[in-house]
Design an enzyme around this catalytic site. Structure first.
Site, short mmCIF file in Angstrom:
data_model
loop_
_atom_site.label_atom_id
_atom_site.label_comp_id
_atom_site.label_asym_id
_atom_site.label_seq_id
_atom_site.Cartn_x
_atom_site.Cartn_y
_atom_site.Cartn_z
N GLY A 1 2.46 -0.92 4.52
CA GLY A 1 2.80 0.02 3.97
C GLY A 1 4.06 1.05 3.98
O GLY A 1 4.52 0.45 2.88
N GLY A 2 4.52 1.61 4.64
CA GLY A 2 5.95 2.10 4.29
C GLY A 2 7.45 1.54 4.18
O GLY A 2 7.50 1.50 3.11
N ASN B 1 0.74 -1.15 0.23
CA ASN B 1 -0.11 0.03 0.01
C ASN B 1 1.13 1.19 0.24
O ASN B 1 1.61 1.48 1.29
CB ASN B 1 -0.86 0.48 1.29
N TRP B 2 0.90 2.37 -1.07
CA TRP B 2 2.00 3.37 -1.20
C TRP B 2 1.17 4.64 -0.94
O TRP B 2 1.87 5.23 -1.16
CB TRP B 2 2.05 3.14 -2.88
N LYS B 3 -0.07 4.09 -0.12
CA LYS B 3 -1.06 5.50 0.28
C LYS B 3 -0.84 6.17 -0.70
O LYS B 3 -0.73 6.41 -2.14
CB LYS B 3 0.20 6.18 1.65
N GLU C 1 -5.58 -5.25 10.02
CA GLU C 1 -5.00 -4.15 10.05
C GLU C 1 -5.23 -3.45 11.99
O GLU C 1 -6.31 -2.52 11.92
CB GLU C 1 -4.87 -3.12 9.11
N HIS D 1 -9.10 0.79 4.35
CA HIS D 1 -8.33 0.96 4.84
C HIS D 1 -8.48 2.35 6.21
O HIS D 1 -9.28 2.40 6.36
CB HIS D 1 -7.08 1.54 3.62
N SER E 1 2.80 -2.25 10.25
CA SER E 1 4.52 -2.01 10.45
C SER E 1 5.56 -3.41 10.15
O SER E 1 5.99 -3.92 10.90
CB SER E 1 4.35 -1.99 12.28
N GLU F 1 -7.48 4.20 7.19
CA GLU F 1 -6.91 5.78 6.95
C GLU F 1 -8.40 6.66 5.49
O GLU F 1 -8.71 7.31 6.26
CB GLU F 1 -5.62 6.40 6.51
N GLY G 1 1.95 1.88 10.81
CA GLY G 1 2.82 3.14 10.55
C GLY G 1 3.43 3.47 11.82
O GLY G 1 3.85 4.79 12.72
C1 PEP Z 1 -1.06 0.28 5.84
O1 PEP Z 1 -0.99 1.12 5.58
O2 PEP Z 1 -1.43 -1.03 5.80
C2 PEP Z 1 -0.14 -0.45 6.51
C3 PEP Z 1 0.06 -1.43 6.98
O3 PEP Z 1 1.38 0.30 6.94
P1 PEP Z 1 2.86 0.37 7.83
O4 PEP Z 1 3.03 -1.30 7.24
O5 PEP Z 1 3.62 0.97 7.06
O6 PEP Z 1 2.04 0.35 9.63
#
Ligand code: PEP
Length: 256
Positions: free
Chosen positions: A234-235, A9-11, A167, A95, A213, A97, A173
């Site tokens: 994500g990150g 997920n590149w947001k 999640e 998601h 994470s 967010e 994050g």
């Molecule tokens: C996400 O945005 O779905 C996510 C899991 O982010 P991160 O891996 O950065 O916690």
């Protein structure tokens, strides 16, 4: 059995040129991996270029969001018809967010899930509790409610493509992933609830990803758990080498 799946997920990161450059560096690092399915979720403006760049490669590309209607006066929105027209195959729904900043309620998750299934888009439905809910022992209630509303009015026979991402909002994050035991506990709750909502066959075959994470050094122990079938990242998915290490370190389920 369930094939492991890892999604990026590149947001709101990466231009089209940055997205295709990522694929150029990333693909040689993962192309020989036959045990894990890989999906990239870029920003909307990068979708067409990345879909084109991924053609003929064992990487799929999807959208981070969509409206549930085919067309209409909804400024700024993208419909499922528009996504399939450019070759997107997957969509993220619910998601945290999107739930937090863009009013993606459980009821809208349900509408979007119905639309995705009707259009042949593979949905990844995200559910998860906030830290206060976990502290108040409400995790199971929250997960069951989110899942029940998401699946409302959908025939069991239509749910074959469904993927769920657990999640926990407090882990996204934050740099603090759920321990494998905590995550497995939640995944078991979700799978058990799927038995009552969708029947034992769907419950046994639906992939449930963990997100929050995930890094190259924790993915192996997380995916070693029986009910964890991969990860939404994500990150750590923004860098091609780091993301390829996550994929290489996945523990595939036996027999797949
Ligand atoms: C996400 O945005 O779905 C996510 C899991 O982010 P991160 O891996 O950065 O916690």
């Amino acid at each position: 059995m369930r094939k492991t799946l890892v999604a990026a997920n590149w947001k709101m990161f990466k231009t089209p040129a940055e997205s295709t450059a990522f694929l150029t560096s990333f693909y040689p690092l993962i192309k020989s991996n036959a045990t894990t399915e890989v999906i990239l979720f870029p920003s909307m403006t990068s979708l067409p270029a990345l879909v084109d760049a991924a053609r003929g490669k064992s990487v799929e590309v999807g959208s981070q969001c969509m409206h549930w209607l085919d067309e209409g006066a909804y400024t700024g929105e993208t419909s499922p018809t528009m996504l399939t027209a450019i070759g997107a195959t997957h969509v993220l729904i619910g998601h945290s967010e999107r739930r937090r900043y863009f009013n993606e309620t459980d009821a809208r998750v349900n509408l979007k899930l119905k639309a995705a299934l009707a259009h042949g888009l593979t949905p990844i439905v995200c559910i998860g509790e906030h830290s206060e809910e976990r502290e108040r022992n409400l995790t199971a209630n929250v997960l069951k409610l989110q899942l029940s509303v998401a699946l409302e009015g959908i025939e069991r026979s239509a749910l074959g493509p469904l993927v769920i991402a657990y999640e926990p909002v407090w882990a996204i994050g934050s740099g603090h992933n759920a321990t494998p035991a905590v995550a497995e506990d939640a995944h078991e709750i979700i799978r058990d609830h799927l038995v009552s909502e969708a029947g034992p066959e769907i419950a046994a075959t639906t992939r449930i990803l963990y997100g929050g994470s995930v890094k190259p050094d924790n993915i192996a122990e997380i995916t070693r758990m029986e009910n964890i079938d991969g990860a939404l990242v994500g990150g750590a998915s923004l860098d091609p080498v780091c993301f390829s290490q996550i994929i290489a370190n996945v523990t595939p389920h036996p027999g797949v």
